[in-house]
Scaffold this motif. Structure first.
Motif, PDB file in Angstrom:
ATOM      1  N   THR A  52       0.829  -1.202   0.000  1.00  0.00           N
ATOM      2  CA  THR A  52       0.000   0.000   0.000  1.00  0.00           C
ATOM      3  C   THR A  52       0.867   1.257   0.000  1.00  0.00           C
ATOM      4  OG1 THR A  52      -1.740  -1.157   1.215  1.00  0.00           O
ATOM      5  CG2 THR A  52      -1.802   1.245   1.239  1.00  0.00           C
ATOM      6  N   LEU A  53       1.962   1.235   0.773  1.00  0.00           N
ATOM      7  CA  LEU A  53       2.858   2.391   0.824  1.00  0.00           C
ATOM      8  C   LEU A  53       3.530   2.617  -0.527  1.00  0.00           C
ATOM      9  CD1 LEU A  53       4.123   4.621   2.492  1.00  0.00           C
ATOM     10  CD2 LEU A  53       5.887   2.989   3.243  1.00  0.00           C
ATOM     11  N   ALA A  54       3.927   1.525  -1.178  1.00  0.00           N
ATOM     12  CA  ALA A  54       4.559   1.651  -2.487  1.00  0.00           C
ATOM     13  C   ALA A  54       3.577   2.200  -3.516  1.00  0.00           C
ATOM     14  CB  ALA A  54       5.097   0.298  -2.945  1.00  0.00           C
ATOM     15  N   ALA A 105       1.420   6.827  -6.809  1.00  0.00           N
ATOM     16  CA  ALA A 105       0.442   7.897  -7.048  1.00  0.00           C
ATOM     17  C   ALA A 105       1.097   9.273  -6.907  1.00  0.00           C
ATOM     18  CB  ALA A 105      -0.725   7.758  -6.077  1.00  0.00           C
ATOM     19  N   ILE A 106       1.938   9.417  -5.876  1.00  0.00           N
ATOM     20  CA  ILE A 106       2.637  10.691  -5.674  1.00  0.00           C
ATOM     21  C   ILE A 106       3.572  10.976  -6.840  1.00  0.00           C
ATOM     22  CG2 ILE A 106       4.326  11.881  -4.211  1.00  0.00           C
ATOM     23  CD1 ILE A 106       3.139  10.339  -1.833  1.00  0.00           C
ATOM     24  N   ALA A 107       4.270   9.938  -7.318  1.00  0.00           N
ATOM     25  CA  ALA A 107       5.203  10.111  -8.430  1.00  0.00           C
ATOM     26  C   ALA A 107       4.472  10.514  -9.708  1.00  0.00           C
ATOM     27  CB  ALA A 107       5.992   8.827  -8.655  1.00  0.00           C
ATOM     28  N   ALA A 129       9.442  12.567  -2.429  1.00  0.00           N
ATOM     29  CA  ALA A 129       8.556  11.918  -1.457  1.00  0.00           C
ATOM     30  C   ALA A 129       8.024  10.601  -2.001  1.00  0.00           C
ATOM     31  CB  ALA A 129       7.385  12.854  -1.109  1.00  0.00           C
ATOM     32  N   GLY A 130       7.652  10.585  -3.275  1.00  0.00           N
ATOM     33  CA  GLY A 130       7.150   9.347  -3.876  1.00  0.00           C
ATOM     34  C   GLY A 130       8.207   8.254  -3.918  1.00  0.00           C
TER      35      GLY A 130
END
Length: 295
Positions: free
Chosen positions: A119-121, A126-128, A287-288
């Motif tokens: 889930t974190l990956a 999504a952030i990337a 951050a991503g």
């Protein structure tokens, strides 16, 4: 390791695009593609030849070679569509569409194929994706206003999406090669790409009456053409290694951060100033990446 390799792919792709962009300012864009592809084909062939002499390269399997042929067919089409979109409209519209679609295609393929990042990956992915949009799609600076002659959005989006689909397909094809494929897929990909591009350029040159000018880069552009070829094929080779050591869904998204390298090089080498939106994108990218590495 996959995170590091994916970032190196983005670095080399972005640096190659920077060199190719400079070369295209000095000669026809299609000659940049032909020259860089031809040089990279020679480099791959020489590398495999040296490997055969001093070591033991993996055997060439027909499936990997045919996947390379697919890459050679898709690559020139994706580049041509990208150039068409950039010629028609604003880079701040075309570039992020192309980069994000190129990241989403292998991501969806990998998830359908059974990959299950944490889930974190996935949050990092999504952030990337948002970072790609911000880095590649910053608004024009006040001293670089939008050209009033640019095409409307409805005309620009189709070639941008089609180009992204092409680059995404290229990522998938390379990712589907065998774990021990080595550089064999690139050995077939590059010559095929050269033949396809030369044929298209020859047709254009025949219609314009300048065959050599449509195929051979201007001498002043050769150093940048060479840089584009070396960096691009290096990126492809690292991408093959990255997909062997990590999830395609993560590696492909990291590789699609290549606009960040182009933007930073433009700032350092050409003195182009970064828009605050691009700075925000670079921060989000970091951050991503951290989230993907932690996941």
């Amino acid at each position: 390791m996959a995170i590091v390799l994916g970032l190196l792919v983005a670095l080399f792709y972005g640096s190659g695009d920077f060199c190719g962009g400079l070369a295209a300012k000095r000669t026809a864009a299609v000659t940049v593609v032909i020259g860089s592809f031809a040089l990279s084909a020679l480099l791959v062939g020489a590398t495999i030849g040296v490997w055969s002499l001093v070591g033991s390269p993996p055997p060439a399997r027909s499936s990997d070679l045919w996947l390379g042929v697919g890459v050679g067919l898709v690559g020139p089409a994706a580049v041509a569509l990208l150039y068409r979109g950039l010629a028609m409209g604003r880079m701040s519209v075309v570039a992020p569409i192309t980069a994000v679609v190129a990241a989403i295609v292998p991501l969806v393929w990998a998830l359908l194929d059974g990959e299950r990042p944490s889930t974190l990956a996935l949050a990092g992915v999504a952030i990337a994706l948002v970072a790609i949009v911000l880095v590649a799609g910053a608004p024009e600076h006040d001293d670089h206003p939008e050209d009033a002659a640019t095409a409307p959005l409805a005309a620009v989006v189709p070639p941008a999406v089609a180009s992204g689909l092409g680059f995404g397909a290229l990522f998938v094809l390379l990712g589907e090669t065998g774990d021990d494929a080595g550089l064999w897929p690139l050995l077939t990909a590059r010559p095929v790409a050269v033949v396809v591009t030369v044929a298209a350029a020859a047709l254009i040159g025949w219609r314009s009456g300048s065959m050599a000018g449509a195929i051979v880069p201007a001498r002043v552009a050769w150093p940048m053409v060479a840089g584009a070829g070396v960096l691009d094929v290096t990126a492809n080779g690292i991408y093959l290694a990255a997909t062997r050591s990590g999830l395609l869904s993560i590696v492909a998204v990291l590789s699609s951060l290549y606009p960040a390298a182009t933007v930073v090089l433009a700032r350092v080498v050409l003195g182009e100033r970064l828009h605050r939106v691009q700075v925000a994108g670079l921060v989000l990218a970091a951050a991503g990446i951290a989230a993907m590495a932690s996941g």
